[in-house]
Design a protein around this motif. Structure first.
Motif, short mmCIF file in Angstrom:
data_model
loop_
_atom_site.label_atom_id
_atom_site.label_comp_id
_atom_site.label_asym_id
_atom_site.label_seq_id
_atom_site.Cartn_x
_atom_site.Cartn_y
_atom_site.Cartn_z
N HIS A 100 37.92 48.47 35.71
CA HIS A 100 36.89 48.14 36.09
C HIS A 100 35.89 47.53 35.54
O HIS A 100 35.51 48.06 34.41
N LEU A 128 46.57 36.60 43.74
CA LEU A 128 46.27 37.80 44.48
C LEU A 128 46.34 37.89 45.64
O LEU A 128 46.02 38.85 46.45
N VAL A 131 41.15 38.86 48.05
CA VAL A 131 40.48 39.73 47.20
C VAL A 131 39.28 40.47 48.32
O VAL A 131 38.51 39.90 48.23
N ASP A 156 45.67 44.09 44.92
CA ASP A 156 45.84 44.38 43.58
C ASP A 156 44.52 44.28 42.83
O ASP A 156 44.36 44.28 41.50
N ALA A 157 43.43 43.78 43.62
CA ALA A 157 42.21 43.57 43.22
C ALA A 157 41.35 43.80 44.21
O ALA A 157 41.71 43.45 45.30
N ALA A 165 33.94 44.98 40.35
CA ALA A 165 35.44 44.63 40.72
C ALA A 165 36.43 45.69 39.88
O ALA A 165 36.14 46.08 38.98
N ALA A 167 40.79 46.09 39.38
CA ALA A 167 42.13 45.41 39.24
C ALA A 167 42.94 46.20 38.62
O ALA A 167 42.59 46.90 37.66
N TYR A 168 44.26 46.13 39.16
CA TYR A 168 45.04 47.13 38.19
C TYR A 168 46.57 46.51 38.50
O TYR A 168 46.84 45.41 38.98
N ALA A 175 46.66 44.25 34.40
CA ALA A 175 45.73 44.45 35.14
C ALA A 175 44.44 43.58 34.56
O ALA A 175 43.76 43.05 35.21
N ARG A 178 44.69 40.15 36.16
CA ARG A 178 44.17 40.21 37.51
C ARG A 178 43.03 40.29 37.56
O ARG A 178 42.15 39.32 38.28
N MET A 179 42.19 40.80 36.63
CA MET A 179 40.57 40.87 36.60
C MET A 179 40.31 39.58 36.16
O MET A 179 39.30 38.97 36.83
N VAL A 182 40.46 37.24 39.34
CA VAL A 182 39.45 37.50 40.18
C VAL A 182 38.22 36.66 39.94
O VAL A 182 37.56 36.03 40.76
#
Ligand SMILES: [Zn+2]
Length: 221
Positions: A100, A128, A131, A156-157, A165, A167-168, A175, A178-179, A182
């Motif tokens: 996070h 992704l 989102v 996934d986010a 935000a 993301a995982y 993760a 993905r962050m 974003v």
């Protein structure tokens, strides 16, 4: 199930420090904001503590909690936002790590009441997809977890309204990527609109990209 399963406890503690510093350096975790966790096994998580700069974290600062968020080990107190992590693990067996953070441009979208829903660049479709934006919830309360529930299985986010935000992925690296994505997609959407000529992909192009993604995933196996 989770690639991180083969990593030792010491390695996971060091991984959490490494990715914390990286996220801090990217400006996604200013002050003491943001938190990270990894799944240790079916009953326990390793989580970053509350109230510390992600720049300063050391392996021994991490806290072990059970899947209800109860403190099991560690001298420090777990992050006040742990319920967000617990909820993601609860709904997604495939997830081994949760991050996070407050990446500035993605958070600005969340403050403007907007998710990242427009398919502008190919990367959005290939990575992704949409989102979504979860409804407003006060940080540190159970409301945050509840606001995420509708989106966790299919995304996934997720952006958190007026907040940040989450993301995982299967691993901390996934993760993190993905962050990172974003914020990248938020930046592209912002600039495309500033240019005044944002062109979304057509349905047919999106379908072709889905096919390309399926082929890519098949080859990667
Ligand atoms: Zn937060």
């Amino acid at each position: 199930m989770v690639d991180d399963e083969c990593r030792t406890m010491g390695e996971l503690r060091r991984d959490l420090c490494r990715f914390s510093r990286l996220l801090h350096r990217l400006g996604f975790m200013p002050g003491t904001s943001g938190n990270l966790s990894v799944r240790l096994d079916r009953e326990r998580l390793l989580v970053t503590p509350t109230g510390m700069s992600k720049f300063q974290l050391r392996p021994d600062d991490m806290v072990i909690v059970d899947l209800e968020g109860r403190h099991l080990e560690g001298a420090r107190k777990v992050t006040s936002e742990v319920s967000m992590h617990l909820t993601v693990y609860h709904f997604r067996d495939d997830v081994g790590a949760v991050i996070h953070s407050h990446p500035p441009i993605a958070t600005a979208f969340a403050c403007a009441g907007r998710g990242l829903e427009q398919m502008l660049c190919q990367e959005a479709v290939m990575t992704l997809g949409v989102v979504p934006l979860a409804r407003y919830a006060t940080t540190g309360t159970g409301e945050v977890a509840a606001s995420l529930v509708p989106y966790i299985p299919g995304h996934d986010a997720i952006l958190l309204a007026n907040h940040g935000a989450v993301a995982y992925g299967g691993t901390l690296l996934q993760a993190f990527q993905r962050m990172e994505t974003v914020e990248h997609l938020a930046q592209i959407e912002l600039v495309a609109h500033q240019l005044g000529a944002a062109r979304t992909l057509k349905q047919e192009q999106i379908k072709e990209l889905h096919d390309a993604k399926a082929r890519y995933l098949m080859n990667a196996q």
